[in-house]
Write a protein that holds these residues in place. Structure first.
Motif, PDB file in Angstrom:
ATOM      1  N   LEU A   4       0.818  -1.199   0.000  1.00 56.35           N
ATOM      2  CA  LEU A   4       0.000   0.000   0.000  1.00 56.35           C
ATOM      3  C   LEU A   4       0.860   1.261   0.000  1.00 56.35           C
ATOM      4  O   LEU A   4       0.981   1.987   0.992  1.00 56.35           O
ATOM      5  CB  LEU A   4      -0.956  -0.025   1.186  1.00 56.35           C
ATOM      6  N   ASP A   5       1.469   1.510  -1.164  1.00 53.11           N
ATOM      7  CA  ASP A   5       2.155   2.780  -1.355  1.00 53.11           C
ATOM      8  C   ASP A   5       1.108   3.818  -1.764  1.00 53.11           C
ATOM      9  O   ASP A   5      -0.098   3.544  -1.826  1.00 53.11           O
ATOM     10  CB  ASP A   5       3.260   2.651  -2.394  1.00 53.11           C
ATOM     11  N   GLU A   6       1.549   5.028  -2.048  1.00 51.76           N
ATOM     12  CA  GLU A   6       0.620   6.117  -2.340  1.00 51.76           C
ATOM     13  C   GLU A   6      -0.294   5.791  -3.527  1.00 51.76           C
ATOM     14  O   GLU A   6      -1.505   6.034  -3.492  1.00 51.76           O
ATOM     15  CB  GLU A   6       1.400   7.411  -2.614  1.00 51.76           C
ATOM     16  N   LYS A   7       0.280   5.203  -4.575  1.00 50.85           N
ATOM     17  CA  LYS A   7      -0.511   4.918  -5.775  1.00 50.85           C
ATOM     18  C   LYS A   7      -1.516   3.803  -5.524  1.00 50.85           C
ATOM     19  O   LYS A   7      -2.681   3.898  -5.948  1.00 50.85           O
ATOM     20  CB  LYS A   7       0.406   4.554  -6.945  1.00 50.85           C
ATOM     21  N   ASN A   8      -1.102   2.755  -4.851  1.00 52.74           N
ATOM     22  CA  ASN A   8      -2.029   1.647  -4.606  1.00 52.74           C
ATOM     23  C   ASN A   8      -3.149   2.031  -3.635  1.00 52.74           C
ATOM     24  O   ASN A   8      -4.269   1.538  -3.749  1.00 52.74           O
ATOM     25  CB  ASN A   8      -1.273   0.421  -4.084  1.00 52.74           C
ATOM     26  N   LYS A  13      -5.939   0.275  13.028  1.00 55.97           N
ATOM     27  CA  LYS A  13      -4.493   0.178  12.816  1.00 55.97           C
ATOM     28  C   LYS A  13      -4.153   0.402  11.344  1.00 55.97           C
ATOM     29  O   LYS A  13      -4.818  -0.133  10.456  1.00 55.97           O
ATOM     30  CB  LYS A  13      -3.983  -1.193  13.254  1.00 55.97           C
ATOM     31  N   ALA A  14      -3.125   1.211  11.092  1.00 53.63           N
ATOM     32  CA  ALA A  14      -2.675   1.458   9.727  1.00 53.63           C
ATOM     33  C   ALA A  14      -2.086   0.170   9.141  1.00 53.63           C
ATOM     34  O   ALA A  14      -1.346  -0.552   9.813  1.00 53.63           O
ATOM     35  CB  ALA A  14      -1.639   2.573   9.711  1.00 53.63           C
ATOM     36  N   ILE A  15      -2.443  -0.128   7.881  1.00 51.14           N
ATOM     37  CA  ILE A  15      -1.922  -1.321   7.220  1.00 51.14           C
ATOM     38  C   ILE A  15      -1.010  -0.897   6.073  1.00 51.14           C
ATOM     39  O   ILE A  15      -1.213   0.141   5.445  1.00 51.14           O
ATOM     40  CB  ILE A  15      -3.057  -2.228   6.696  1.00 51.14           C
ATOM     41  N   GLY A  74      -4.388   9.997   4.447  1.00 50.66           N
ATOM     42  CA  GLY A  74      -3.490   9.346   3.511  1.00 50.66           C
ATOM     43  C   GLY A  74      -3.156   7.907   3.849  1.00 50.66           C
ATOM     44  O   GLY A  74      -2.325   7.295   3.181  1.00 50.66           O
ATOM     45  N   LYS A  75      -3.804   7.353   4.889  1.00 55.25           N
ATOM     46  CA  LYS A  75      -3.529   5.973   5.290  1.00 55.25           C
ATOM     47  C   LYS A  75      -4.811   5.155   5.307  1.00 55.25           C
ATOM     48  O   LYS A  75      -5.909   5.688   5.473  1.00 55.25           O
ATOM     49  CB  LYS A  75      -2.866   5.933   6.669  1.00 55.25           C
ATOM     50  N   ALA A 128      -4.456   5.051  -3.497  1.00 51.32           N
ATOM     51  CA  ALA A 128      -5.383   5.841  -4.312  1.00 51.32           C
ATOM     52  C   ALA A 128      -6.226   4.947  -5.219  1.00 51.32           C
ATOM     53  O   ALA A 128      -7.412   5.207  -5.435  1.00 51.32           O
ATOM     54  CB  ALA A 128      -4.601   6.855  -5.143  1.00 51.32           C
ATOM     55  N   LEU A 129      -5.621   3.884  -5.738  1.00 53.64           N
ATOM     56  CA  LEU A 129      -6.314   3.018  -6.697  1.00 53.64           C
ATOM     57  C   LEU A 129      -7.267   2.045  -6.029  1.00 53.64           C
ATOM     58  O   LEU A 129      -8.373   1.786  -6.540  1.00 53.64           O
ATOM     59  CB  LEU A 129      -5.270   2.246  -7.519  1.00 53.64           C
TER      60      LEU A 129
END
Length: 377
Positions: free
Chosen positions: A277-281, A310-312, A303-304, A283-284
């Motif tokens: 789960l980077d920024e692009k994934n 819990k953030a994944i 953004g998370k 968003a997608l």
């Protein structure tokens, strides 16, 4: 001592005419409901998003057997209705009881090129009046019909209007439509357009030095019109790569400068597939994770992606997804604008047309006889 046998004669009371009528109606409703749920359901094409493969007022049967019937989620519902009671705005169901939904075994799966009926999932990212979701339960959401151009795990890309799957150009539907500009040296009679089955056309009246018509048509019809002596040129109307004046899914032009004719590449989610789960994934796929994949406590915040608070940093998809497009490529609201179709939204496969009516046809030509009982391809 002689044994005495008593014979008791029971006479069966004859049903009244009203009771017989009620029993017949009840049997018919139950039978029709079971057939509609498990085997075949009738649908009508209301819009031109699949032209010219499917026409407005084509009446078709959709098979539930191909992909397997879904068990009902909404069980309190008036039989043989969808969202509302006929001819009213009164809901035909109650969502007080919602059951888990399962799919019975089918004899095939959704494949590239299939014409599929599904429940419109909606799109949480969509920033216009079409955003959000149907307010109805999954099994009662609005029915859409499109062509599946990419299945779970495929890498999809659209380049200048041509679909590519896993790097290879996909076969275009025989009657796929796009928009074209036709330059002529004279005014064109409507009968000429009708000859080539062009029903959507408009002259550009702003032009004073040339005559331009904008039409939606098949490539075959355009190839034939090129041969006409009054046609000076035909140009497909394609948006250039990076042009975001017509926003497209996932509505993040910085990371995904997509449009209807240049889209992707993106990977269609597949059950069991894990993504980082980077920024692009994020968003997608955030809509899939927070809305469609059955995560009750998932949300997007600052953004998370959070699951159970819990953030994944990675995610494994729980079901297959599909990418649907209309054959009328420049006249279809489809996955390019609202994203992926979850497997649990799939209704069935469109199999054949049993009736087709041209509302603008003359008395003798109201029925499109050539389309009756034709297989949908």
């Amino acid at each position: 001592m002689a044994e005495v046998q008593t014979t008791e004669t029971n006479t069966k009371k004859k049903k009244s005419a009203i009771r017989e009528w009620w029993d017949s109606v009840l049997f018919a409703v139950v039978a029709a409901t079971l057939i509609r749920w498990m085997f075949l359901e009738a649908y009508t094409i209301p819009t031109g998003s699949m032209e010219k493969s499917l026409l407005i007022n084509d009446f078709l049967f959709v098979s539930k057997l191909h992909y397997g019937s879904r068990t009902p989620k909404t069980i309190i519902q008036m039989p043989l209705t969808h969202q509302k009671i006929w001819f009213t705005d009164i809901p035909s169901y109650s969502d007080l009881i919602q059951l888990p939904m399962y799919r019975l075994p089918g004899f095939t799966s959704v494949k590239n090129g299939d014409v599929v009926v599904f429940n419109y999932p909606g799109c949480p990212e969509r920033p216009d009046e079409f955003g959000g979701f149907d307010k109805y339960p999954v099994d009662l959401r609005t029915n859409y019909i499109k062509r599946c151009v990419a299945i779970a795990g495929d890498v999809l890309e659209v380049r200048d209007g041509q679909v590519f799957i896993n790097g290879k150009a996909a076969d275009n539907p025989e009657k796929m439509q796009m928009e074209y500009a036709i330059e002529t040296n004279t005014q064109v009679n409507e009968k000429i357009f009708n000859k080539y089955e062009i029903t959507e056309f408009e002259q550009d009246l702003r032009m004073t030095d040339k005559t331009i018509y904008y039409v939606k048509s098949t490539a075959g019809a355009m190839n034939e019109m090129k041969k006409l002596d009054f046609v000076k040129g035909i140009t497909p109307l394609l948006m250039s790569k990076g042009d975001t004046t017509m926003p497209a899914f996932p509505y993040n032009s910085r990371l995904f400068p997509f449009n209807r004719d240049n889209f992707g590449p993106i990977t269609i989610p597949k059950k069991g597939m894990t993504v980082q789960l980077d920024e692009k994934n994020i968003a997608l796929y955030k809509g899939v994770i927070t809305t469609f994949d059955g995560n009750e406590n998932a949300k997007y915040e600052n953004g998370k992606l959070l699951v159970d608070g819990k953030a994944i940093t990675s995610y494994t998809f729980k079901q297959d997804y599909y990418f649907m497009m209309g054959d009328n490529r420049h006249g279809s609201d489809d996955s390019r604008f609202w994203g992926f179709v979850p497997e649990d939204h799939i209704v069935g496969k469109a199999v054949f047309i049993w009736m087709s009516i041209d509302k603008d046809g003359s008395f003798l030509n109201k029925i499109r006889w050539s389309r009756l009982f034709s297989i949908i391809r």
